[in-house]
Design a protein around this motif. Sequence first.
Motif, PDB file in Angstrom:
ATOM      1  N   TYR A 108       0.822  -1.208   0.000  1.00  0.00           N
ATOM      2  CA  TYR A 108       0.000   0.000   0.000  1.00  0.00           C
ATOM      3  C   TYR A 108       0.858   1.261   0.000  1.00  0.00           C
ATOM      4  N   LEU A 109       1.966   1.229   0.714  1.00  0.00           N
ATOM      5  CA  LEU A 109       2.862   2.389   0.734  1.00  0.00           C
ATOM      6  C   LEU A 109       3.464   2.625  -0.646  1.00  0.00           C
ATOM      7  N   SER A 110       3.877   1.555  -1.300  1.00  0.00           N
ATOM      8  CA  SER A 110       4.436   1.675  -2.653  1.00  0.00           C
ATOM      9  C   SER A 110       3.400   2.223  -3.618  1.00  0.00           C
ATOM     10  N   ALA A 111       2.164   1.722  -3.507  1.00  0.00           N
ATOM     11  CA  ALA A 111       1.088   2.198  -4.383  1.00  0.00           C
ATOM     12  C   ALA A 111       0.764   3.663  -4.098  1.00  0.00           C
ATOM     13  N   PHE A 112       0.827   4.046  -2.833  1.00  0.00           N
ATOM     14  CA  PHE A 112       0.571   5.439  -2.460  1.00  0.00           C
ATOM     15  C   PHE A 112       1.612   6.364  -3.080  1.00  0.00           C
TER      16      PHE A 112
END
Length: 261
Positions: A108-112
């Motif tokens: 999720y952090l990478s996608a954010f």
Amino acid sequence: MLISLKYKKALVGGASQGLGLAVAKQLAASGASVTIMARNEEKLKTVVAALPVSENQKHNYLVADFSDFEKYKKIIDHYFLSNQVDILVNNTNGPKAGTVLEKTSEDYLSAFNLLFQTVQYTTAKVVKGMKENKYGRIINLTSRTIKEPVDNLALSNTIRAAVVAWGKTLSRDVGKYNITVNNILTGNFDTERLAELFETQAKMLHTTVEEITKKSITDIPLQRLGMPEELANVVAFLASEQAAYVTGASIPVDGGLLKSI
């Protein structure tokens, strides 16, 4: 209605192929000078060389990887040391498919960083010049899945919804400077990205890409996939003077696929 973007400068993300490429071509055909961004320099060179120059525009490119946010910031910082932009089209490659249960906090952090941080950071850079010029067009390419989430696209469903909410909020802050901010909710277009998603779905469901494609088209009222040029036409309108009173909107371009109002 004749759309002219003569003397305007545009920055378009993810423009070496697919929807971004179609947008870059249409903005250039409408008279804008276009800088395109993507990872593959050879593709970028090819695209820039082929963009229309009927108004004697000068086109350019930036080699930028949206998935490496820290490096991306440095590239954008350097670009805006000597450039201003009238039209910003925020468009990034999508994150990997997968369900909510499969994805980790790191995912999720990478996608954010990929879908939101790059968009917010680039926009912050363009807004200063737009405010000074009392003119600006910010157009975010997102997805119809922010209204009707699609199975197996947990990261995209989640983060693109944040982009739309942010874009709506931004539109209220910058409207007084004659800057508009709009979101396009893309449907299923005949692009390389859609082909990849269909292939992933086919493997998950133990069927063929042809069957997945057929089912997808059946669900679309217009009974076909969209052509990238059809979305690019909408972007060109939103980028123009003719769309000066359209802001804060989330506009589906999906052949009627969304069932919600």
